[in-house]
Motif scaffolding. Sequence first.
Motif, PDB file in Angstrom:
ATOM      1  N   TRP A  75       0.832  -1.203   0.000  1.00  0.00           N
ATOM      2  CA  TRP A  75       0.000   0.000   0.000  1.00  0.00           C
ATOM      3  C   TRP A  75       0.865   1.252   0.000  1.00  0.00           C
ATOM      4  O   TRP A  75       0.592   2.206  -0.735  1.00  0.00           O
ATOM      5  CB  TRP A  75      -0.916   0.004   1.221  1.00  0.00           C
ATOM      6  CG  TRP A  75      -1.678   1.285   1.356  1.00  0.00           C
ATOM      7  CD1 TRP A  75      -2.821   1.624   0.706  1.00  0.00           C
ATOM      8  CD2 TRP A  75      -1.326   2.393   2.171  1.00  0.00           C
ATOM      9  NE1 TRP A  75      -3.206   2.882   1.066  1.00  0.00           N
ATOM     10  CE2 TRP A  75      -2.308   3.383   1.968  1.00  0.00           C
ATOM     11  CE3 TRP A  75      -0.286   2.663   3.053  1.00  0.00           C
ATOM     12  CZ2 TRP A  75      -2.276   4.593   2.613  1.00  0.00           C
ATOM     13  CZ3 TRP A  75      -0.252   3.879   3.706  1.00  0.00           C
ATOM     14  CH2 TRP A  75      -1.241   4.836   3.484  1.00  0.00           C
ATOM     15  N   GLY A  78       2.184   2.114  -3.318  1.00  0.00           N
ATOM     16  CA  GLY A  78       1.172   2.481  -4.295  1.00  0.00           C
ATOM     17  C   GLY A  78       0.618   1.337  -5.107  1.00  0.00           C
ATOM     18  O   GLY A  78      -0.079   1.568  -6.093  1.00  0.00           O
ATOM     19  N   LEU A  81      -4.436   0.373  -4.127  1.00  0.00           N
ATOM     20  CA  LEU A  81      -5.079   1.681  -4.084  1.00  0.00           C
ATOM     21  C   LEU A  81      -6.369   1.604  -3.278  1.00  0.00           C
ATOM     22  O   LEU A  81      -7.095   0.616  -3.334  1.00  0.00           O
ATOM     23  CB  LEU A  81      -5.375   2.162  -5.493  1.00  0.00           C
ATOM     24  CG  LEU A  81      -4.142   2.345  -6.387  1.00  0.00           C
ATOM     25  CD1 LEU A  81      -4.569   2.761  -7.778  1.00  0.00           C
ATOM     26  CD2 LEU A  81      -3.206   3.368  -5.790  1.00  0.00           C
ATOM     27  N   ASN A  90      -3.108   9.423   0.519  1.00  0.00           N
ATOM     28  CA  ASN A  90      -2.816   8.827  -0.779  1.00  0.00           C
ATOM     29  C   ASN A  90      -1.349   8.398  -0.790  1.00  0.00           C
ATOM     30  O   ASN A  90      -0.457   9.233  -0.646  1.00  0.00           O
ATOM     31  CB  ASN A  90      -3.087   9.855  -1.880  1.00  0.00           C
ATOM     32  CG  ASN A  90      -2.948   9.270  -3.261  1.00  0.00           C
ATOM     33  OD1 ASN A  90      -2.582   8.115  -3.420  1.00  0.00           O
ATOM     34  ND2 ASN A  90      -3.244  10.083  -4.267  1.00  0.00           N
ATOM     35  N   PRO A  91      -1.043   7.109  -0.978  1.00  0.00           N
ATOM     36  CA  PRO A  91       0.347   6.665  -0.909  1.00  0.00           C
ATOM     37  C   PRO A  91       1.188   7.100  -2.108  1.00  0.00           C
ATOM     38  O   PRO A  91       2.408   7.142  -2.026  1.00  0.00           O
ATOM     39  CB  PRO A  91       0.237   5.140  -0.855  1.00  0.00           C
ATOM     40  CG  PRO A  91      -1.036   4.842  -1.529  1.00  0.00           C
ATOM     41  CD  PRO A  91      -1.942   5.981  -1.200  1.00  0.00           C
ATOM     42  N   VAL A  92       0.557   7.443  -3.237  1.00  0.00           N
ATOM     43  CA  VAL A  92       1.298   7.850  -4.419  1.00  0.00           C
ATOM     44  C   VAL A  92       1.807   9.286  -4.272  1.00  0.00           C
ATOM     45  O   VAL A  92       2.889   9.638  -4.712  1.00  0.00           O
ATOM     46  CB  VAL A  92       0.415   7.687  -5.671  1.00  0.00           C
ATOM     47  CG1 VAL A  92       1.132   8.135  -6.924  1.00  0.00           C
ATOM     48  CG2 VAL A  92      -0.040   6.250  -5.809  1.00  0.00           C
TER      49      VAL A  92
END
Length: 98
Positions: A75, A78, A81, A90-92
């Motif tokens: 996670w 990324g 999702l 948001n991991p991105v």
Amino acid sequence: METPNRYRCKTHINQPLLILFVFTKEQVIPLMAAVAIGMVTKQTFILVCLAMTYIYISQKVKGRFPKAYVKHKLWSYGFILTNQSKSIANPVKRTYHR
């Protein structure tokens, strides 16, 4: 000497149930799936070797890291999702502003 009518309790509360006296369910399921798919595709030996490798690696990871560590790492990089919410970042996106 134990009597045959006596119920044997687990020695630990979280001890997993054993299948075939030595394997847990997490070890038997990939192995049986590999055998079943291997019999259909005629690649049983290769798939059983892959299943045994998966079992070995998963046991090492389970013994070394806490539960859901791999899922959290996936996670955070990324690969998994989730829907955007206020409590889940948001991991991105790498920079955060409050």
